[in-house]
Scaffold this motif. Sequence first.
Motif, mmCIF file in Angstrom:
data_model
loop_
_atom_site.group_PDB
_atom_site.id
_atom_site.type_symbol
_atom_site.label_atom_id
_atom_site.label_comp_id
_atom_site.label_asym_id
_atom_site.label_seq_id
_atom_site.Cartn_x
_atom_site.Cartn_y
_atom_site.Cartn_z
ATOM 1 N N UNK A 21 -24.495 -5.088 -4.179
ATOM 2 C CA UNK A 21 -25.935 -5.224 -4.000
ATOM 3 C C UNK A 21 -26.629 -3.880 -3.936
ATOM 4 N N UNK A 22 -25.869 -2.805 -3.673
ATOM 5 C CA UNK A 22 -26.473 -1.486 -3.605
ATOM 6 C C UNK A 22 -26.629 -0.822 -4.948
ATOM 7 N N UNK A 23 -26.186 -1.474 -6.012
ATOM 8 C CA UNK A 23 -26.260 -0.870 -7.339
ATOM 9 C C UNK A 23 -27.675 -1.026 -7.868
ATOM 10 N N UNK A 24 -28.347 0.066 -8.232
ATOM 11 C CA UNK A 24 -29.758 -0.002 -8.612
ATOM 12 C C UNK A 24 -29.984 -0.727 -9.923
ATOM 13 N N UNK A 25 -31.182 -1.274 -10.074
ATOM 14 C CA UNK A 25 -31.563 -1.980 -11.295
ATOM 15 C C UNK A 25 -32.334 -1.041 -12.205
ATOM 16 N N UNK A 77 -20.765 10.138 -8.446
ATOM 17 C CA UNK A 77 -21.753 9.059 -8.365
ATOM 18 C C UNK A 77 -21.166 7.778 -7.765
ATOM 19 N N UNK A 78 -19.957 7.870 -7.254
ATOM 20 C CA UNK A 78 -19.407 6.757 -6.493
ATOM 21 C C UNK A 78 -18.546 5.778 -7.258
ATOM 22 N N UNK A 79 -18.276 6.026 -8.542
ATOM 23 C CA UNK A 79 -17.442 5.102 -9.304
ATOM 24 C C UNK A 79 -15.997 5.170 -8.813
ATOM 25 N N UNK A 122 -19.679 1.786 -4.154
ATOM 26 C CA UNK A 122 -20.972 2.269 -3.666
ATOM 27 C C UNK A 122 -21.525 3.317 -4.624
ATOM 28 N N UNK A 123 -22.303 2.865 -5.577
ATOM 29 C CA UNK A 123 -22.931 3.783 -6.520
ATOM 30 C C UNK A 123 -24.045 4.552 -5.811
ATOM 31 N N UNK A 124 -24.178 5.834 -6.140
ATOM 32 C CA UNK A 124 -25.242 6.642 -5.552
ATOM 33 C C UNK A 124 -26.185 7.127 -6.649
#
Length: 358
Positions: free
Chosen positions: A3-7, A236-238, A335-337
């Motif tokens: 859910x934290x992954x931006x659109x 970037x969290x991958x 957790x993508x940043x």
Amino acid sequence: MNSGFPTPPPGVFDDEPPGWTNNAAAPSAASTHAVKPEPYSPPRMATPTAPAMSETLTQRKREMLKRCTDAAQQLGKPVLFGMTTSLILQSVPLPKDCDLNATELHTVSDSHRTRIRAVVPPTTPHIWKPLSAAHNARINKHVHALDLVHTWAQLAAHMSLESLVILGDATLTAIARKPSLSGGRTADEIYQDFVRQVSELPKFNAKATCMIALEFIAPHVDSPMESETRITTTQYGLPRAVTNYTVPGATFSNGAPITLDLAWPEFRVAIEYDGDHHRTDKAQWRRDNDKRELLRHHHWIVLIATAANMADEPSQAELAYRAGRQLALRGAIFDFTLTATPLNELARRKRRKSTGAH
């Protein structure tokens, strides 16, 4: 999908393979997707193509070896070279942001008393106290190069952490490609020995930085740009990618295995770094086409990275987003940043997590 992954803005990405859902864990036959390759464009006659990295390294080594040999003959004894000179003599790509002058001849000794300094050509002496533990390379009867593991550690104080990781990758690859250095070890065994040797070195300048870098270096890396691409995805969290991954059941027509520069095998997502020769060499371009067509039939999504993707932070962020989005579509949770996290901060968080600190 996390859910934290931006659109993204509407219309930015229209590359979802049909049949995929946010929690899909494995591809279906209907979900085949790969990046469509660009049409082949032969190089213009007026623009010479850049030489392959191996050719550049070979030429650089040849020129440096002559200069080092001249210096040793002027001194009348064999000379041990370290720092960037050692890298060049052992065909290791130079780091981009090293603060040493790579055109200088850098000599190594274990004390001030034994320092080596020539006048013509001039040399720059350095002290490396753990020298007695090094297994140095004999280049010719006049020239010796510092053990590559020690060279990496010796250079740690002269570059950024990211460049030290990239140099670590390149050092592992250089050792693996030379039978005299690999000694029959696999790439993974070389990596394990590398970590052990650096960890066991007595205290030296920037050892703490080396210990952080060891958490991020990887074997099986063919070029510094592949390393840079991997570091970008990490920042970037991958999830951590597998380097130089051999795709099971996929081979070229001649039977050679198909490999991927960076891969997340569980989700069949990969990144391939294409240097200029992938575009300007017609045979290489056709080989890439065949490879990616076959991977499409094996339900892989292959993203292509080029130097343009590594040119600046916005370009790196876009590549990380594209890869992260495909991973998320195929069920990866991470957790993508929105901004790159420095490697030292990632290492700090990892240590805090392992100790249960908050």
